[in-house]
Design a protein around this motif. Structure first.
Motif, PDB file in Angstrom:
ATOM      1  N   TYR A   1      34.997  -1.368   7.871  1.00 14.33           N
ATOM      2  CA  TYR A   1      36.188  -0.568   8.165  1.00 14.33           C
ATOM      3  C   TYR A   1      36.786  -1.091   9.478  1.00 14.33           C
ATOM      4  O   TYR A   1      36.249  -2.003  10.082  1.00 14.33           O
ATOM      5  CB  TYR A   1      35.824   0.914   8.313  1.00 14.33           C
TER       6      TYR A   1
ATOM      7  N   PHE B   1      37.822  -0.429  24.668  1.00 15.84           N
ATOM      8  CA  PHE B   1      37.220  -0.508  23.334  1.00 15.84           C
ATOM      9  C   PHE B   1      38.295  -0.519  22.247  1.00 15.84           C
ATOM     10  O   PHE B   1      39.363   0.079  22.415  1.00 15.84           O
ATOM     11  CB  PHE B   1      36.317   0.715  23.100  1.00 15.84           C
ATOM     12  N   PRO B   2      37.976  -1.125  21.115  1.00 18.11           N
ATOM     13  CA  PRO B   2      38.901  -1.029  19.974  1.00 18.11           C
ATOM     14  C   PRO B   2      38.686   0.300  19.267  1.00 18.11           C
ATOM     15  O   PRO B   2      37.596   0.883  19.344  1.00 18.11           O
ATOM     16  CB  PRO B   2      38.436  -2.187  19.075  1.00 18.11           C
ATOM     17  N   THR B   3      39.717   0.791  18.593  1.00 17.92           N
ATOM     18  CA  THR B   3      39.532   1.997  17.767  1.00 17.92           C
ATOM     19  C   THR B   3      39.668   1.582  16.292  1.00 17.92           C
ATOM     20  O   THR B   3      40.303   0.562  15.991  1.00 17.92           O
ATOM     21  CB  THR B   3      40.581   3.091  18.083  1.00 17.92           C
ATOM     22  N   PRO B   4      39.098   2.365  15.386  1.00  8.38           N
ATOM     23  CA  PRO B   4      39.179   1.996  13.966  1.00  8.38           C
ATOM     24  C   PRO B   4      40.616   1.906  13.455  1.00  8.38           C
ATOM     25  O   PRO B   4      40.898   1.213  12.485  1.00  8.38           O
ATOM     26  CB  PRO B   4      38.432   3.130  13.259  1.00  8.38           C
TER      27      PRO B   4
ATOM     28  N   TRP C   1      36.256  -4.977  11.047  1.00  7.40           N
ATOM     29  CA  TRP C   1      35.295  -5.263  12.126  1.00  7.40           C
ATOM     30  C   TRP C   1      34.239  -4.174  12.286  1.00  7.40           C
ATOM     31  O   TRP C   1      33.157  -4.431  12.794  1.00  7.40           O
ATOM     32  CB  TRP C   1      36.026  -5.494  13.459  1.00  7.40           C
ATOM     33  N   LEU C   2      34.539  -2.940  11.831  1.00  5.93           N
ATOM     34  CA  LEU C   2      33.589  -1.830  12.025  1.00  5.93           C
ATOM     35  C   LEU C   2      32.762  -1.653  10.748  1.00  5.93           C
ATOM     36  O   LEU C   2      32.979  -0.711   9.984  1.00  5.93           O
ATOM     37  CB  LEU C   2      34.374  -0.557  12.389  1.00  5.93           C
ATOM     38  N   ASP C   3      31.880  -2.596  10.502  1.00  5.72           N
ATOM     39  CA  ASP C   3      31.036  -2.553   9.294  1.00  5.72           C
ATOM     40  C   ASP C   3      31.873  -2.359   8.026  1.00  5.72           C
ATOM     41  O   ASP C   3      31.569  -1.496   7.192  1.00  5.72           O
ATOM     42  CB  ASP C   3      29.972  -1.452   9.424  1.00  5.72           C
TER      43      ASP C   3
ATOM     44  N   HIS D   1      27.843   0.511  17.720  1.00  4.40           N
ATOM     45  CA  HIS D   1      28.372  -0.746  17.178  1.00  4.40           C
ATOM     46  C   HIS D   1      28.572  -1.770  18.310  1.00  4.40           C
ATOM     47  O   HIS D   1      29.000  -1.391  19.410  1.00  4.40           O
ATOM     48  CB  HIS D   1      29.717  -0.487  16.466  1.00  4.40           C
TER      49      HIS D   1
ATOM     50  N   LEU E   1      39.166  -9.779  16.894  1.00  3.17           N
ATOM     51  CA  LEU E   1      38.651  -8.906  15.828  1.00  3.17           C
ATOM     52  C   LEU E   1      39.493  -9.071  14.563  1.00  3.17           C
ATOM     53  O   LEU E   1      40.699  -9.286  14.629  1.00  3.17           O
ATOM     54  CB  LEU E   1      38.700  -7.430  16.268  1.00  3.17           C
TER      55      LEU E   1
ATOM     56  N   GLN F   1      33.636   7.083  21.255  1.00  2.33           N
ATOM     57  CA  GLN F   1      33.889   6.998  19.809  1.00  2.33           C
ATOM     58  C   GLN F   1      32.585   6.887  19.019  1.00  2.33           C
ATOM     59  O   GLN F   1      32.565   7.145  17.812  1.00  2.33           O
ATOM     60  CB  GLN F   1      34.747   5.779  19.484  1.00  2.33           C
TER      61      GLN F   1
END
Lengths: 375, 129
Positions: free
Chosen positions: A278, A309-312, A274-276, B12, A270, B29
């Motif tokens: 962010y 899962f990844p976190t922001p 990666w979060l659109d 997502h 990542l 999340q």
């Protein structure tokens, strides 16, 4: 009959595996490679010193034997001696070619310590043997070929091995141990080859043995269900360490869809945003640490694997849905701390606390909490 | 808004895991507002969008989605999360209002929402992933 003995190599293996002065069997190939390399180079030196000769004498190696005399302490030092027959009071005449070959091999290793050195004074046909020397060395391991020389120890590492092989290779490729994971995307049963798409998206070809076909086919048939496999074996890499082909598979395993180490490897790809747009990329070293620590401490045999899962914020969150419970643990990769949260969806009560994941006993607490839920 | 109305939430692609579409799980999340959301979680009004049209609308804005899951207005009421029919930035947009909740309460609510949505199952999935 009396025989002459000459100490040829006393390679000192260094690293955690050698602390107890034992010699791992997967390194035995090194010893035989030194023998083959010495013989080939001795023949080359013979022709070099006898330019009028076109061929090596038929009995050139007769009376010569390479023997492992002992494995000495001081890390692990396999002592390889050359035993030769006697001609009267003197060792047989061709012995010098072998001892000279041994010296030149050590000189090559010494020169390869210098990253700038691009030329070695032995033929490529002999350099080629380095494909089989030190192939199983780990990143933190090395071999000192002159352990008693205070100035130059002729230290052989994965890096110096790569330098030697790149010089010997026309295509600028080298062989190495590989450990990869990915999806089998094609199989050719006639040629016994397969294509694997690695986690980073690269596609690589490989070949398999008849006894490995069943596992390869199972992975291929489940490709659409994202069935990943792991492969340990040998491969060819280019100068930039990119895997080109898998030449031999020693171990092949189907991976669980929730295999944590594999998932963490995926998360290491990542990038920021990666979060659109962010979302911070997780720290790669932190992910490696987590994969190792999880593997050492989590009871994978008796507990369900978490979803990962990844976190922001650039952390990792493990999640378990067990019975009435929704459980999560966010792992803060900079502090190596877990933020544990469990929520009972029926009673609507929850628990929350921190776990210092550097401490083994905190993983025991996590395991214990999860055992209680699966009862 | 009627209690049976579903509030459609995009998941997502980095927030799913599993070996087949039916078994794919998603993270809680999905129902946690991020710092950019300022406590307001964007959802589609299920009275105005089908899961598929919501998905298409979402990706048409160059945003990523692995599929659509949902909680109902009734479930929001049970978890004390007001639903704001703001219709902004488009008609049919709603916000789940977490602004009055502490971090711990947000985590608890997200876990509860995940379980509701998980029990309901995927309403639409991007099968090309």
């Amino acid at each position: 009959m009396d025989r002459h003995k000459e100490v040829l190599f006393t390679p000192k293996y260094q690293g955690t595996r050698f602390e107890h002065h034992r010699f791992p069997l997967d390194l035995v190939e090194d010893l035989d490679t030194l023998r083959k390399m010495t013989i080939d180079l001795a023949k080359h030196i013979y022709l070099e010193n006898n330019p009028d000769k076109k061929r090596i004498p038929k009995n050139f190696t007769e009376g010569i034997s390479f023997e492992l005399e002992s494995i000495d302490k001081g890390s692990t030092i396999p002592k390889i001696v050359l035993m030769a027959g006697m001609t009267g009071l003197f060792p047989q005449h061709n012995l010098d070619y072998f001892t000279e070959a041994g010296k030149r091999i050590v000189e090559v290793i010494e020169k390869a310590e210098d990253p700038e050195n691009k030329k070695f004074e032995i033929p490529d046909t002999v350099l080629f043997h380095f494909h089989h020397l030190g192939k199983k060395l780990l990143d933190d391991e090395s071999i000192e070929f002159k352990p008693n020389d205070p100035a130059k120890k002729a230290t052989f590492t994965k890096e110096s091995r790569k330098r030697i092989l790149l010089v010997a290779s026309k295509n600028k490729e080298y062989s190495s141990d590989v450990f990869v994971k990915g999806l089998i995307t094609a199989v050719d049963k006639l040629k016994q080859t397969f294509d694997i798409q690695l986690i980073n998206g690269d596609k690589v070809k490989g070949c398999y043995l008849p006894e490995q076909q069943e596992t390869i086919m199972e992975a291929f048939n489940k490709m659409e269900n994202k069935q990943k496999i792991s492969i340990k074996g040998d491969g060819i890499l280019n100068i930039n360490d990119k895997l080109i082909t898998i030449t031999e598979m020693a171990e092949i395993n189907l991976l669980d869809a929730f295999d944590v180490a594999t998932r963490l490897e995926e998360l290491s790809l990542l990038e920021d945003g990666w979060l659109d747009g962010y979302g911070k990329a997780p720290d790669k070293q932190g992910l490696e640490w987590l994969a190792k620590t999880f593997d050492s401490n989590y009871d994978v045999e008796n507990l369900p694997l978490p979803a990962t899962f990844p976190t922001p914020e650039g952390n990792v969150q493990f999640e378990w849905s067990i019975g009435d419970f929704e459980i999560s643990m966010e792992v803060e990769l900079t502090r190596l701390r877990g933020v544990y949260h469990e929520y009972n969806t029926i009673t609507k009560k929850d628990k929350f606390f921190y776990l210092n994941l550097k401490e083994e006993k905190k993983w025991f607490i996590l395991n214990k909490l999860l055992y209680e839920k699966i009862k | 808004m009627e209690e049976a109305i579903l509030l459609l939430r995009q998941v997502h692609p980095s927030w799913i895991q599993g070996d087949s579409f039916s078994q794919q799980v998603f993270t809680s999340q999905t129902f946690t507002p991020t710092s950019k959301d300022e406590g307001l979680l964007s959802v589609y009004n299920g009275d105005m969008f089908t899961p598929e049209t919501a998905y298409n609308n979402h990706i048409s804005q160059s945003l990523k989605s692995a599929g659509v899951v949902a909680v109902s207005k009734k479930e929001c009421n049970e978890e004390d999360v007001p639903v704001i029919e703001d219709n902004d930035p488009f008609e049919g947009h709603c916000s789940l209002d977490f602004t009055s909740k502490s971090k711990g309460q947000v985590n608890r609510t997200a876990a509860a929402f995940k379980r509701y949505a998980q029990n309901r199952g995927w309403l639409f999935q991007n099968t090309s992933l």
